[in-house]
Design a protein around this motif. Structure first.
Motif, PDB file in Angstrom:
ATOM      1  N   ARG A  35     -46.157 -36.175  31.690  1.00  0.00           N
ATOM      2  CA  ARG A  35     -47.150 -36.848  30.851  1.00  0.00           C
ATOM      3  C   ARG A  35     -47.498 -38.233  31.426  1.00  0.00           C
ATOM      4  NH1 ARG A  35     -48.766 -35.339  26.193  1.00  0.00           N
ATOM      5  NH2 ARG A  35     -47.010 -33.934  25.862  1.00  0.00           N
ATOM      6  N   GLN A  36     -46.493 -38.963  31.905  1.00  0.00           N
ATOM      7  CA  GLN A  36     -46.755 -40.275  32.506  1.00  0.00           C
ATOM      8  C   GLN A  36     -47.594 -40.141  33.774  1.00  0.00           C
ATOM      9  OE1 GLN A  36     -42.412 -41.213  32.424  1.00  0.00           O
ATOM     10  NE2 GLN A  36     -43.143 -43.303  32.126  1.00  0.00           N
ATOM     11  N   ILE A  37     -47.282 -39.150  34.592  1.00  0.00           N
ATOM     12  CA  ILE A  37     -48.058 -38.926  35.815  1.00  0.00           C
ATOM     13  C   ILE A  37     -49.502 -38.607  35.455  1.00  0.00           C
ATOM     14  CG2 ILE A  37     -48.329 -37.465  37.863  1.00  0.00           C
ATOM     15  CD1 ILE A  37     -45.208 -37.105  37.754  1.00  0.00           C
ATOM     16  N   ALA A  38     -49.693 -37.732  34.471  1.00  0.00           N
ATOM     17  CA  ALA A  38     -51.046 -37.365  34.034  1.00  0.00           C
ATOM     18  C   ALA A  38     -51.807 -38.594  33.539  1.00  0.00           C
ATOM     19  CB  ALA A  38     -50.967 -36.303  32.942  1.00  0.00           C
ATOM     20  N   ARG A  39     -51.119 -39.417  32.748  1.00  0.00           N
ATOM     21  CA  ARG A  39     -51.757 -40.628  32.218  1.00  0.00           C
ATOM     22  C   ARG A  39     -52.192 -41.554  33.353  1.00  0.00           C
ATOM     23  NH1 ARG A  39     -47.654 -43.294  29.566  1.00  0.00           N
ATOM     24  NH2 ARG A  39     -47.495 -41.446  28.283  1.00  0.00           N
ATOM     25  N   GLU A  40     -51.351 -41.685  34.367  1.00  0.00           N
ATOM     26  CA  GLU A  40     -51.653 -42.546  35.519  1.00  0.00           C
ATOM     27  C   GLU A  40     -52.914 -42.077  36.246  1.00  0.00           C
ATOM     28  OE1 GLU A  40     -50.807 -45.786  38.112  1.00  0.00           O
ATOM     29  OE2 GLU A  40     -49.758 -45.279  36.264  1.00  0.00           O
ATOM     30  N   VAL A  41     -53.110 -40.766  36.279  1.00  0.00           N
ATOM     31  CA  VAL A  41     -54.262 -40.180  36.985  1.00  0.00           C
ATOM     32  C   VAL A  41     -55.480 -40.053  36.073  1.00  0.00           C
ATOM     33  CG1 VAL A  41     -55.032 -38.138  38.289  1.00  0.00           C
ATOM     34  CG2 VAL A  41     -52.687 -38.916  38.502  1.00  0.00           C
ATOM     35  N   GLY A  42     -55.260 -40.121  34.756  1.00  0.00           N
ATOM     36  CA  GLY A  42     -56.354 -39.965  33.812  1.00  0.00           C
ATOM     37  C   GLY A  42     -56.633 -38.520  33.447  1.00  0.00           C
ATOM     38  N   LEU A  43     -55.570 -37.721  33.416  1.00  0.00           N
ATOM     39  CA  LEU A  43     -55.681 -36.303  33.060  1.00  0.00           C
ATOM     40  C   LEU A  43     -54.888 -36.026  31.795  1.00  0.00           C
ATOM     41  CD1 LEU A  43     -54.965 -34.552  36.499  1.00  0.00           C
ATOM     42  CD2 LEU A  43     -57.189 -34.801  35.398  1.00  0.00           C
ATOM     43  N   GLN A  44     -55.192 -34.907  31.165  1.00  0.00           N
ATOM     44  CA  GLN A  44     -54.337 -34.390  30.100  1.00  0.00           C
ATOM     45  C   GLN A  44     -53.091 -33.811  30.782  1.00  0.00           C
ATOM     46  OE1 GLN A  44     -54.832 -34.518  26.752  1.00  0.00           O
ATOM     47  NE2 GLN A  44     -56.649 -35.748  27.190  1.00  0.00           N
ATOM     48  N   ALA A  45     -51.945 -33.918  30.138  1.00  0.00           N
ATOM     49  CA  ALA A  45     -50.694 -33.446  30.751  1.00  0.00           C
ATOM     50  C   ALA A  45     -50.794 -31.991  31.181  1.00  0.00           C
ATOM     51  CB  ALA A  45     -49.529 -33.646  29.786  1.00  0.00           C
ATOM     52  N   GLY A  46     -51.385 -31.142  30.361  1.00  0.00           N
ATOM     53  CA  GLY A  46     -51.493 -29.728  30.703  1.00  0.00           C
ATOM     54  C   GLY A  46     -52.312 -29.473  31.954  1.00  0.00           C
ATOM     55  N   ALA A  47     -53.254 -30.360  32.256  1.00  0.00           N
ATOM     56  CA  ALA A  47     -54.109 -30.175  33.433  1.00  0.00           C
ATOM     57  C   ALA A  47     -53.343 -30.346  34.734  1.00  0.00           C
ATOM     58  CB  ALA A  47     -55.276 -31.153  33.383  1.00  0.00           C
ATOM     59  N   LEU A  48     -52.231 -31.078  34.692  1.00  0.00           N
ATOM     60  CA  LEU A  48     -51.429 -31.257  35.915  1.00  0.00           C
ATOM     61  C   LEU A  48     -50.976 -29.924  36.489  1.00  0.00           C
ATOM     62  CD1 LEU A  48     -48.945 -34.238  35.412  1.00  0.00           C
ATOM     63  CD2 LEU A  48     -50.960 -34.129  36.870  1.00  0.00           C
ATOM     64  N   TYR A  49     -50.706 -28.976  35.621  1.00  0.00           N
ATOM     65  CA  TYR A  49     -50.153 -27.695  36.067  1.00  0.00           C
ATOM     66  C   TYR A  49     -51.192 -26.848  36.810  1.00  0.00           C
ATOM     67  CZ  TYR A  49     -46.279 -29.284  33.317  1.00  0.00           C
ATOM     68  OH  TYR A  49     -45.241 -30.047  32.833  1.00  0.00           O
ATOM     69  N   ASN A  50     -52.439 -27.297  36.826  1.00  0.00           N
ATOM     70  CA  ASN A  50     -53.436 -26.664  37.694  1.00  0.00           C
ATOM     71  C   ASN A  50     -53.248 -27.099  39.148  1.00  0.00           C
ATOM     72  OD1 ASN A  50     -54.840 -25.287  35.637  1.00  0.00           O
ATOM     73  ND2 ASN A  50     -55.959 -27.158  35.125  1.00  0.00           N
ATOM     74  N   TYR A  51     -52.474 -28.186  39.356  1.00  0.00           N
ATOM     75  CA  TYR A  51     -52.315 -28.755  40.692  1.00  0.00           C
ATOM     76  C   TYR A  51     -50.892 -28.648  41.222  1.00  0.00           C
ATOM     77  CZ  TYR A  51     -56.819 -30.717  39.488  1.00  0.00           C
ATOM     78  OH  TYR A  51     -58.133 -30.851  39.126  1.00  0.00           O
ATOM     79  N   THR A  52     -49.931 -28.534  40.347  1.00  0.00           N
ATOM     80  CA  THR A  52     -48.535 -28.443  40.768  1.00  0.00           C
ATOM     81  C   THR A  52     -47.757 -27.656  39.725  1.00  0.00           C
ATOM     82  OG1 THR A  52     -46.588 -29.742  41.444  1.00  0.00           O
ATOM     83  CG2 THR A  52     -47.905 -30.648  39.652  1.00  0.00           C
ATOM     84  N   PRO A  53     -46.817 -26.832  40.153  1.00  0.00           N
ATOM     85  CA  PRO A  53     -46.082 -26.040  39.168  1.00  0.00           C
ATOM     86  C   PRO A  53     -45.163 -26.872  38.273  1.00  0.00           C
ATOM     87  CG  PRO A  53     -45.454 -25.423  41.427  1.00  0.00           C
ATOM     88  CD  PRO A  53     -46.516 -26.461  41.523  1.00  0.00           C
ATOM     89  N   ASP A  54     -44.606 -27.957  38.821  1.00  0.00           N
ATOM     90  CA  ASP A  54     -43.687 -28.776  38.026  1.00  0.00           C
ATOM     91  C   ASP A  54     -43.350 -30.072  38.760  1.00  0.00           C
ATOM     92  OD1 ASP A  54     -41.784 -28.052  40.003  1.00  0.00           O
ATOM     93  OD2 ASP A  54     -41.039 -26.392  38.794  1.00  0.00           O
ATOM     94  N   LYS A  55     -42.569 -30.896  38.118  1.00  0.00           N
ATOM     95  CA  LYS A  55     -42.192 -32.201  38.670  1.00  0.00           C
ATOM     96  C   LYS A  55     -41.341 -32.043  39.928  1.00  0.00           C
ATOM     97  CE  LYS A  55     -39.326 -35.070  36.486  1.00  0.00           C
ATOM     98  NZ  LYS A  55     -38.706 -36.132  35.679  1.00  0.00           N
ATOM     99  N   GLN A  56     -40.465 -31.028  39.949  1.00  0.00           N
ATOM    100  CA  GLN A  56     -39.629 -30.777  41.120  1.00  0.00           C
ATOM    101  C   GLN A  56     -40.498 -30.508  42.355  1.00  0.00           C
ATOM    102  OE1 GLN A  56     -36.378 -30.059  43.648  1.00  0.00           O
ATOM    103  NE2 GLN A  56     -36.398 -31.044  41.660  1.00  0.00           N
ATOM    104  N   ASP A  57     -41.560 -29.738  42.164  1.00  0.00           N
ATOM    105  CA  ASP A  57     -42.462 -29.444  43.279  1.00  0.00           C
ATOM    106  C   ASP A  57     -43.142 -30.717  43.779  1.00  0.00           C
ATOM    107  OD1 ASP A  57     -43.889 -27.231  44.873  1.00  0.00           O
ATOM    108  OD2 ASP A  57     -45.554 -28.420  44.064  1.00  0.00           O
ATOM    109  N   LEU A  58     -43.489 -31.604  42.865  1.00  0.00           N
ATOM    110  CA  LEU A  58     -44.082 -32.882  43.277  1.00  0.00           C
ATOM    111  C   LEU A  58     -43.108 -33.688  44.124  1.00  0.00           C
ATOM    112  CD1 LEU A  58     -46.033 -34.324  40.201  1.00  0.00           C
ATOM    113  CD2 LEU A  58     -46.921 -33.905  42.494  1.00  0.00           C
ATOM    114  N   LEU A  59     -41.874 -33.803  43.675  1.00  0.00           N
ATOM    115  CA  LEU A  59     -40.872 -34.552  44.432  1.00  0.00           C
ATOM    116  C   LEU A  59     -40.681 -33.940  45.812  1.00  0.00           C
ATOM    117  CD1 LEU A  59     -38.689 -36.771  44.563  1.00  0.00           C
ATOM    118  CD2 LEU A  59     -37.093 -35.111  43.574  1.00  0.00           C
TER     119      LEU A  59
END
Length: 195
Positions: A35-59
């Motif tokens: 949710r914090q990452i989404a907020r930083e980018v200006g997205l809804q939290a659910g929209a992040l999952y269109n770009y990455t499966p999860d936080k582990q994948d981002l790391l």
């Protein structure tokens, strides 16, 4: 996941990775939510999952991208010359590459513990490949009779730790230029290997 026609994944994906990098470096992986990452980018939290499966994948993707870039760049800087020349090139390369990448370096070292076992294995193999580059230079210097190191593996780790330490103190607006820093670190490295 396939992106829809007209999506902006080539823009949003890098923005998500940049936001994750910034937040992980500032607060630590465990303390940052999607949710914090989404907020930083200006997205809804659910929209992040269109770009990455999860936080582990981002790391993992941040660490792997850093290591892939490091290994690729290193390969073109330290491959020719005698051992002393290659060591000097390695020191110069390492200093120049790591300046201005404090967040990437912090994450690469401090967040290893948060990788899944499979992701840890991948990143650790890339880290070993980089260490092996320096280790091979030290071994060559021993074979040429120009280096005096009692244990090349320990010396490799000590030198990389010393060289990487610049990310904790170097500031571009300080009194030392990148060339000055490289020269100082080269002189310390030379002494460490008996040149």
């Amino acid at each position: 996941m396939a992106r829809t026609q007209g999506s902006h994944s080539e823009i949003t994906g890098p923005r998500i990775r940049a936001a994750a990098l910034k937040l992980f470096a500032a607060h630590g992986y465990a303390a940052v939510s999607m949710r914090q990452i989404a907020r930083e980018v200006g997205l809804q939290a659910g929209a992040l999952y269109n770009y990455t499966p999860d936080k582990q994948d981002l790391l993992f993707s941040l660490m792997k991208a850093h290591m892939d870039e490091l290994l690729s760049a290193c390969a073109s800087h330290v491959t020719s010359g005698d051992a002393t020349t290659r060591l000097k090139n390695f020191v110069d390369f390492h200093i120049q590459f790591h300046m201005g990448r404090a967040d990437e370096i912090f994450i690469a070292y401090m967040e290893l513990r948060n990788l899944s076992p499979e992701n840890f294995e991948t990143i650790e193999a890339l880290r070993r490949a980089y260490e092996d580059t320096l280790g091979a230079i030290l071994e060559a210097g021993l074979a040429e009779g120009v280096f005096d190191v009692p244990d090349p593996k320990v010396t490799t780790r000590a030198l990389i730790a010393m060289l990487t330490g610049i990310t904790t103190w170097y500031r571009p607006d300080g009194y030392l230029s990148p060339a000055d820093v490289s020269e100082i670190y080269w002189n310390m490295t030379r002494k460490a290997v008996g040149v």
